[in-house]
Write an enzyme that holds these catalytic residues in place. Structure first.
Site, PDB file in Angstrom:
ATOM      1  N   HIS A 114       0.818  -1.222   0.000  1.00 42.87           N
ATOM      2  CA  HIS A 114       0.000   0.000   0.000  1.00 42.87           C
ATOM      3  C   HIS A 114       0.854   1.276   0.000  1.00 42.87           C
ATOM      4  O   HIS A 114       0.401   2.320  -0.466  1.00 42.87           O
ATOM      5  CB  HIS A 114      -0.925   0.010   1.218  1.00 42.87           C
ATOM      6  CG  HIS A 114      -1.961  -1.080   1.173  1.00 42.87           C
ATOM      7  ND1 HIS A 114      -2.760  -1.396   2.240  1.00 42.87           N
ATOM      8  CD2 HIS A 114      -2.319  -1.937   0.180  1.00 42.87           C
ATOM      9  CE1 HIS A 114      -3.567  -2.390   1.902  1.00 42.87           C
ATOM     10  NE2 HIS A 114      -3.312  -2.741   0.664  1.00 42.87           N
ATOM     11  N   LEU A 348      -3.378  -9.512   5.725  1.00 46.86           N
ATOM     12  CA  LEU A 348      -3.254  -9.325   4.268  1.00 46.86           C
ATOM     13  C   LEU A 348      -2.035  -8.450   3.973  1.00 46.86           C
ATOM     14  O   LEU A 348      -1.814  -8.018   2.853  1.00 46.86           O
ATOM     15  CB  LEU A 348      -4.535  -8.715   3.701  1.00 46.86           C
ATOM     16  CG  LEU A 348      -5.805  -9.575   3.888  1.00 46.86           C
ATOM     17  CD1 LEU A 348      -7.071  -8.818   3.467  1.00 46.86           C
ATOM     18  CD2 LEU A 348      -5.710 -10.877   3.084  1.00 46.86           C
ATOM     19  N   PHE A 349      -1.256  -8.169   4.993  1.00 48.49           N
ATOM     20  CA  PHE A 349       0.087  -7.597   4.881  1.00 48.49           C
ATOM     21  C   PHE A 349       0.165  -6.274   4.119  1.00 48.49           C
ATOM     22  O   PHE A 349       1.115  -6.039   3.348  1.00 48.49           O
ATOM     23  CB  PHE A 349       1.058  -8.603   4.226  1.00 48.49           C
ATOM     24  CG  PHE A 349       0.906  -9.997   4.751  1.00 48.49           C
ATOM     25  CD1 PHE A 349       0.788 -10.229   6.112  1.00 48.49           C
ATOM     26  CD2 PHE A 349       0.871 -11.077   3.898  1.00 48.49           C
ATOM     27  CE1 PHE A 349       0.636 -11.509   6.608  1.00 48.49           C
ATOM     28  CE2 PHE A 349       0.718 -12.356   4.384  1.00 48.49           C
ATOM     29  CZ  PHE A 349       0.594 -12.575   5.751  1.00 48.49           C
ATOM     30  N   CYS A 350      -0.804  -5.392   4.305  1.00 48.32           N
ATOM     31  CA  CYS A 350      -0.787  -4.090   3.611  1.00 48.32           C
ATOM     32  C   CYS A 350      -0.609  -4.248   2.103  1.00 48.32           C
ATOM     33  O   CYS A 350      -0.009  -3.393   1.439  1.00 48.32           O
ATOM     34  CB  CYS A 350       0.296  -3.161   4.176  1.00 48.32           C
ATOM     35  SG  CYS A 350       0.063  -2.765   5.887  1.00 48.32           S
ATOM     36  N   ALA A 351      -1.102  -5.370   1.585  1.00 43.49           N
ATOM     37  CA  ALA A 351      -1.127  -5.574   0.132  1.00 43.49           C
ATOM     38  C   ALA A 351      -2.412  -6.359  -0.110  1.00 43.49           C
ATOM     39  O   ALA A 351      -2.398  -7.508  -0.538  1.00 43.49           O
ATOM     40  CB  ALA A 351       0.105  -6.336  -0.334  1.00 43.49           C
TER      41      ALA A 351
END
Ligand code: PLP
Length: 397
Positions: A114, A348-351
């Protein structure tokens, strides 16, 4: 003695004491011992930067500017380039997004963190490629069609899969079409600091806290012209060369223009020290062996499936994300921490778009009806041992 500081042993509910297995290094890395030593040595002299005339201020100003030189040397930068200390990679991309001249087309891929997705609201977003070759071809097609000034902004290594992107080839394509390229090196720099100068990028961004230098600094480095022409990122002292009685301002030039407020001396010195340590001593080979061990172990389990965008043999840094198909991932990660002394990351790991898609694909490969809502990520770096990896695999089993 380990190269990084660690909390040592922790007690588990069953009475065992274990060395905490920090497998969440991709989120935030532990502190390198060399970094902690340099910071501790500097602390007695801690004083203002660029603001005082006394001995402390002179020394601190010198250390701050030496840190900038170390970053520039590591990146192989020349006189047309600048190094700006930011808070982190997110801050660096937001700064660059403000400095890009109006009318510039920004091209990214739909696989970005992100930090390199959200600052570019109007970007041309190419679909996430299925191989490094596909990334190069897609960019080539896009730039062939495109017109006007263009900035390509891509990751060097993905934070979900750890896959390494073909940045040097993407840079060659971008430059062939007269475009510039910015590289998100947040995940590459900790594993391959020595190769940062070979990326051929116009801008590079990374974070100190992922580079074993957790003192709150990051970097945006690259071509100075757009940054010199842009309005300051933060308005305030340090960024202003002259302010008239009615608050009309002539902004400073050079890095100071985008570093308003008191600089983060310890962050900059820590980050530069980490870069020097990682340039001098490569940790890549032991990390690669641990990643191979983890992936082989995961592949042997019936209920886990790794996430990948590129083919399975693509080059990776120390990151492996996977779907657990028959458990609630968050509860499962809690149990890893509580019962096994293992720290991983879930989510969701900033993606978000990429991770959701890769989870669905992983579930489908396993023939599961439904994809889990979150993935688990184990990340490996300095301080990770074979026992940590084996403990995770045993717990998963
Ligand atoms: N880019 C990538 C590839 C990352 O993994 C991260 C953090 O996880 C970022 C950017 C953002 O870094 P920071 O949170 O330090 O700004």
């Amino acid at each position: 003695m380990s190269d990084v500081l660690s909390p040592g042993e922790i007690k588990l509910p069953d009475g065992r004491s274990v060395d905490f297995a920090n497998l969440d290094i991709a989120a935030t890395a532990p502190c390198l011992r060399s970094v902690a030593d340099v910071v501790a040595d500097l602390l007695p002299y801690y004083g203002s930067v660029h603001r005082g005339a006394g001995a402390l201020s002179q020394r601190c100003t010198r250390e701050y500017e030496l840190a900038r030189e170390t970053v520039a040397d590591t990146l192989g930068h020349g006189p047309a380039d600048t190094v700006i200390f930011t808070r982190n990679t997110t801050d660096a991309f937001n700064l660059l997004a403000r400095a890009v001249p109006p009318g510039t087309t920004v091209v990214t891929f739909g696989a970005e963190h992100h930090a390199n997705l959200l600052p570019w609201r109007d970007a041309v977003r190419l679909p996430a490629p299925r191989s490094p070759e596909e990334a190069v071809e897609a960019l080539e097609r896009q730039l062939y069609r495109g017109k006007g000034q263009t900035l390509v902004s891509v990751t060097a290594a993905g934070n979900v899969t750890g896959e390494v992107w073909p940045v040097a080839r993407l840079a060659e394509v971008a430059h062939r079409f007269g475009a510039r390229i910015a590289v998100d090196a947040a995940q590459l720099a900790p594993h391959a600091a020595a190769s940062l100068s070979g990326l051929g990028a116009d801008y590079v961004a990374f974070s100190g806290h992922k580079l074993y230098a957790p003192f709150g600094a990051g970097v945006l480095a690259g071509r100075a012209d757009w940054l010199e022409a842009a309005e300051p990122y933060l308005a305030g002292g340090g960024a202003s060369a002259h302010v008239s009685d009615d608050a009309a301002v002539r902004w400073a030039s050079g890095p100071a223009r985008h570093e308003a407020g008191t600089p983060n001396l310890l962050g900059a010195v820590a980050l530069a020290t980490a870069l020097r340590t990682l340039r001098e001593r490569s940790f890549e080979e032991p990390e690669a062996a641990l990643v191979r061990r983890l992936r082989a172990g995961l592949a042997a389990l019936a209920h886990t499936e790794e996430l990948r965008l590129f083919p399975a043999d693509a080059q990776r840094v120390g990151i492996v994300s996977f779907a657990v198909l028959d458990r609630d991932p968050a509860a499962f990660a809690d149990a890893l921490g509580r019962d096994h002394g293992i720290g991983v990351r879930t989510g969701l790991f900033c993606a978000h778009p990429l991770t959701r898609r890769l989870l669905a694909e992983a579930a489908a490969r396993k023939g599961a009806d439904r994809a889990p809502a979150q993935a688990i990520r184990a990340s490996i770096g300095i301080g990770t041992t074979v026992e940590h990896v084996d403990r995770l695999l045993a717990a998963l089993r």
